[in-house]
Design a protein around this motif. Sequence first.
Motif, PDB file in Angstrom:
ATOM      1  N   PRO A 165      74.907  81.529  62.453  1.00  0.00           N
ATOM      2  CA  PRO A 165      73.999  81.052  61.359  1.00  0.00           C
ATOM      3  C   PRO A 165      74.990  80.197  60.508  1.00  0.00           C
ATOM      4  O   PRO A 165      76.291  80.006  60.366  1.00  0.00           O
ATOM      5  CB  PRO A 165      73.826  82.298  60.586  1.00  0.00           C
ATOM      6  CG  PRO A 165      74.202  83.566  61.317  1.00  0.00           C
ATOM      7  CD  PRO A 165      75.121  82.787  62.507  1.00  0.00           C
ATOM      8  N   PHE A 166      74.050  79.432  59.890  1.00  0.00           N
ATOM      9  CA  PHE A 166      74.681  78.352  58.672  1.00  0.00           C
ATOM     10  C   PHE A 166      75.354  79.136  57.661  1.00  0.00           C
ATOM     11  O   PHE A 166      74.702  80.322  57.133  1.00  0.00           O
ATOM     12  CB  PHE A 166      73.629  77.340  58.095  1.00  0.00           C
ATOM     13  CG  PHE A 166      73.150  76.226  58.988  1.00  0.00           C
ATOM     14  CD1 PHE A 166      74.050  75.397  59.136  1.00  0.00           C
ATOM     15  CD2 PHE A 166      71.761  76.394  59.643  1.00  0.00           C
ATOM     16  CE1 PHE A 166      73.551  74.085  60.106  1.00  0.00           C
ATOM     17  CE2 PHE A 166      71.605  75.136  60.473  1.00  0.00           C
ATOM     18  CZ  PHE A 166      72.349  74.301  60.725  1.00  0.00           C
ATOM     19  N   ASP A 167      76.836  78.776  57.126  1.00  0.00           N
ATOM     20  CA  ASP A 167      76.849  79.288  55.767  1.00  0.00           C
ATOM     21  C   ASP A 167      76.295  78.819  54.639  1.00  0.00           C
ATOM     22  O   ASP A 167      75.889  79.686  53.766  1.00  0.00           O
ATOM     23  CB  ASP A 167      78.646  79.093  55.705  1.00  0.00           C
ATOM     24  CG  ASP A 167      79.479  79.646  56.814  1.00  0.00           C
ATOM     25  OD1 ASP A 167      78.910  80.746  57.059  1.00  0.00           O
ATOM     26  OD2 ASP A 167      80.014  78.807  57.519  1.00  0.00           O
ATOM     27  N   ILE A 168      75.840  77.433  54.971  1.00  0.00           N
ATOM     28  CA  ILE A 168      75.301  76.939  53.576  1.00  0.00           C
ATOM     29  C   ILE A 168      74.286  76.023  54.187  1.00  0.00           C
ATOM     30  O   ILE A 168      74.465  75.124  54.999  1.00  0.00           O
ATOM     31  CB  ILE A 168      76.386  75.982  52.685  1.00  0.00           C
ATOM     32  CG1 ILE A 168      77.482  77.289  52.329  1.00  0.00           C
ATOM     33  CG2 ILE A 168      75.529  75.444  51.560  1.00  0.00           C
ATOM     34  CD1 ILE A 168      78.753  76.294  51.653  1.00  0.00           C
ATOM     35  N   LEU A 169      72.974  75.872  53.273  1.00  0.00           N
ATOM     36  CA  LEU A 169      72.079  75.119  53.582  1.00  0.00           C
ATOM     37  C   LEU A 169      72.063  73.994  52.043  1.00  0.00           C
ATOM     38  O   LEU A 169      71.944  74.569  51.254  1.00  0.00           O
ATOM     39  CB  LEU A 169      70.645  75.529  54.001  1.00  0.00           C
ATOM     40  CG  LEU A 169      70.497  75.631  55.392  1.00  0.00           C
ATOM     41  CD1 LEU A 169      69.060  75.640  55.730  1.00  0.00           C
ATOM     42  CD2 LEU A 169      70.954  74.440  56.302  1.00  0.00           C
ATOM     43  N   MET A 170      71.772  72.803  52.686  1.00  0.00           N
ATOM     44  CA  MET A 170      71.726  71.820  51.248  1.00  0.00           C
ATOM     45  C   MET A 170      70.653  70.935  51.105  1.00  0.00           C
ATOM     46  O   MET A 170      70.185  70.400  52.245  1.00  0.00           O
ATOM     47  CB  MET A 170      72.978  71.232  51.174  1.00  0.00           C
ATOM     48  CG  MET A 170      74.329  71.786  51.177  1.00  0.00           C
ATOM     49  SD  MET A 170      75.598  70.945  50.907  1.00  0.00           S
ATOM     50  CE  MET A 170      75.492  70.647  49.057  1.00  0.00           C
ATOM     51  N   ARG A 194      84.839  74.238  48.256  1.00  0.00           N
ATOM     52  CA  ARG A 194      83.629  75.063  48.588  1.00  0.00           C
ATOM     53  C   ARG A 194      82.859  75.030  49.904  1.00  0.00           C
ATOM     54  O   ARG A 194      82.261  75.786  50.235  1.00  0.00           O
ATOM     55  CB  ARG A 194      82.362  74.544  47.400  1.00  0.00           C
ATOM     56  CG  ARG A 194      82.827  74.750  45.971  1.00  0.00           C
ATOM     57  CD  ARG A 194      82.661  76.229  45.578  1.00  0.00           C
ATOM     58  NE  ARG A 194      81.224  76.675  45.579  1.00  0.00           N
ATOM     59  CZ  ARG A 194      80.462  76.631  44.419  1.00  0.00           C
ATOM     60  NH1 ARG A 194      80.600  76.035  43.261  1.00  0.00           N
ATOM     61  NH2 ARG A 194      79.114  77.107  44.787  1.00  0.00           N
ATOM     62  N   PHE A 195      83.302  73.805  50.622  1.00  0.00           N
ATOM     63  CA  PHE A 195      82.705  73.579  51.765  1.00  0.00           C
ATOM     64  C   PHE A 195      83.512  73.442  52.950  1.00  0.00           C
ATOM     65  O   PHE A 195      83.120  73.529  54.138  1.00  0.00           O
ATOM     66  CB  PHE A 195      81.827  72.397  51.698  1.00  0.00           C
ATOM     67  CG  PHE A 195      80.823  72.443  50.396  1.00  0.00           C
ATOM     68  CD1 PHE A 195      79.648  72.975  50.785  1.00  0.00           C
ATOM     69  CD2 PHE A 195      81.073  71.952  49.334  1.00  0.00           C
ATOM     70  CE1 PHE A 195      78.574  73.202  49.985  1.00  0.00           C
ATOM     71  CE2 PHE A 195      80.036  71.972  48.249  1.00  0.00           C
ATOM     72  CZ  PHE A 195      78.706  72.708  48.461  1.00  0.00           C
ATOM     73  N   ALA A 196      84.890  73.285  52.735  1.00  0.00           N
ATOM     74  CA  ALA A 196      85.901  73.109  54.041  1.00  0.00           C
ATOM     75  C   ALA A 196      85.746  74.318  54.712  1.00  0.00           C
ATOM     76  O   ALA A 196      85.731  75.552  54.335  1.00  0.00           O
ATOM     77  CB  ALA A 196      87.095  72.525  53.508  1.00  0.00           C
ATOM     78  N   GLY A 197      85.610  74.189  56.043  1.00  0.00           N
ATOM     79  CA  GLY A 197      85.746  75.478  56.905  1.00  0.00           C
ATOM     80  C   GLY A 197      84.422  76.209  57.071  1.00  0.00           C
ATOM     81  O   GLY A 197      84.234  77.109  58.026  1.00  0.00           O
ATOM     82  N   LYS A 198      83.310  75.543  56.303  1.00  0.00           N
ATOM     83  CA  LYS A 198      82.076  76.031  56.388  1.00  0.00           C
ATOM     84  C   LYS A 198      81.079  75.565  57.500  1.00  0.00           C
ATOM     85  O   LYS A 198      81.175  74.106  57.543  1.00  0.00           O
ATOM     86  CB  LYS A 198      81.310  76.253  55.243  1.00  0.00           C
ATOM     87  CG  LYS A 198      81.947  76.966  53.918  1.00  0.00           C
ATOM     88  CD  LYS A 198      82.190  78.507  54.437  1.00  0.00           C
ATOM     89  CE  LYS A 198      82.575  79.350  53.201  1.00  0.00           C
ATOM     90  NZ  LYS A 198      83.426  79.150  52.379  1.00  0.00           N
TER      91      LYS A 198
END
Lengths: 316, 316
Positions: A171-176, A293-297
């Motif tokens: 699954p995505f960690d984050i959707l934007m 906030r986003f690296a590695g995600k």
Amino acid sequence: MITLETIQEAHDRIRPYIHRTPVLTNQTINQRSGADIYFKPENFQKIGAFKARGGVNAVLQLTPDDLTNGVTTHSSGNHAQAIAYAARQVGTKAYIVMPRTAPQVKKEAVLGYGAEVIECEPTLEARETGVQEVMTRTGAVMVHPFDDDRVIAGQATAAKELIEDAGQDKPFDILMAPVGGGGLLSGTALATHYLSPTTIVIAGEPEGAADAIQSFQSGRVEKAPYINTIADGLLTTLSERTLGYIRQHVADILTVSDPEITAAMRLVWERMKIIIEPSCAVPLAVVLKHPDRFAGKKVGIILTGGNVDLGKLPFS
Amino acid sequence: MITLETIQEAHDRIRPYIHRTPVLTNQTINQRSGADIYFKPENFQKIGAFKARGGVNAVLQLTPDDLTNGVTTHSSGNHAQAIAYAARQVGTKAYIVMPRTAPQVKKEAVLGYGAEVIECEPTLEARETGVQEVMTRTGAVMVHPFDDDRVIAGQATAAKELIEDAGQDKPFDILMAPVGGGGLLSGTALATHYLSPTTIVIAGEPEGAADAIQSFQSGRVEKAPYINTIADGLLTTLSERTLGYIRQHVADILTVSDPEITAAMRLVWERMKIIIEPSCAVPLAVVLKHPDRFAGKKVGIILTGGNVDLGKLPFS
């Protein structure tokens, strides 16, 4: 109330009229951001923007009575084309109130879908008056660009497809998504809530139209302290409706400056070889600004649209 | 001698290092041209252009001895990046002689692949002298941008993929590529000859670099009467080798003016939302100019690349 079924029905309803856009990745952008990014290029969508989804979903739900006299809206941009396109699909007339300062190429696109363009002064008041006049004169039904659950459920199908196509095994960690009036962001957050509950949603907003971040914090629909940004698709404030969805289902809103937006836009043009509009570059600008906030995600980004005026580009 | 097997082997050889680019269609462009067009967007290829195919295919066939001292070439454009990219894949050094007038973004791209850039004056003589000096100094092996069967067989894989992906149920009537030195055109014509023998190949050439059309007619390698075109990837003349393939397997070469090229490029940017370079727009410009030849036909077009200088665009 938008349920999972509402979104699924919207998707089934609009499927014959929209593209299922692909999922794109780019090695250079991943290296530069440190994130694992999956782009959903809605610049390849009908009319060149995700707005086709919401516009079609709304117009397809109008009754035969509603459709007799056509549909109307005011927009300087992608929603204008979306309603013109949707009206043509159902065989009704569209009356689009556009500020006289809107780019000629956008007016031509609307005319190209067989709609009637009514020019007005470039103020919100003139636009709303223009729509009122159209409704009085023609009996047309208005379709609002974002303050409408049918529109929001349509926009939700972009995130639904992205989750289905690239968010299954892991699954995505984050959707934007970017935020203007909040229709896409609401739809994205709702689709994610139902279909990928471990994923958080983060929105990007221009510093020069930073109303949503304030409304998000205060809980009231607020205006931006000032309006000055290249991201001309994101100037609108939220509605009570979209603020409600966003407060409920969005984790955070982060802002970026115009130079950051232009740099992200240029990076996409140069490395992905696709044309995106400034508003569309806002979430990637956020990712590049906040490696913490986003690296590695694993990050999904809705690329909202690619309707730019090629005669007025921000590159030098 | 390039056989079907040569092309198949090239494809197997390069497959791990290149993208299988998709096939794109566009309703508006079909309506405007009257043709049924299938685009092969090599602007999405590694390094942003089809040249990755030929460069990788050539470099992968160098012997360990050849590779000891690295590879070299001279190029102001996509072949420079292709050789730099290919060298990195096999772990050898690349020395790229580039005119000092080449866009900074292209030099940076070459440097980004770990190659050494040697600047020279912007003349063919200075470029060739530069390569000679590199070879003397380093012992590097030169890979020519088009006068090389390994390069041509690599370029042939773009047409092979297009025929495999969109030319099976109903064969193409026409396949198209632009012509500069003739490497891509030769490869396209050979792949078509072997894999889709009922399809004819037509090339597009800028009026401001119209050497291939003359050579095609006379049977001798000729220079252009004058050089003045926005299509900066197509300035080179043919070689005896490419002229031979082209005379044997190409049906026709048609020329277009710079305004016609810019209009076709703009149409692709605006309607397909993808970035193509001017050289890449030449075949579509030919189709739009000659409805008599193309309307009602199934046409395949190799979109060659998308490396443009965003600070110097021809739109206003």
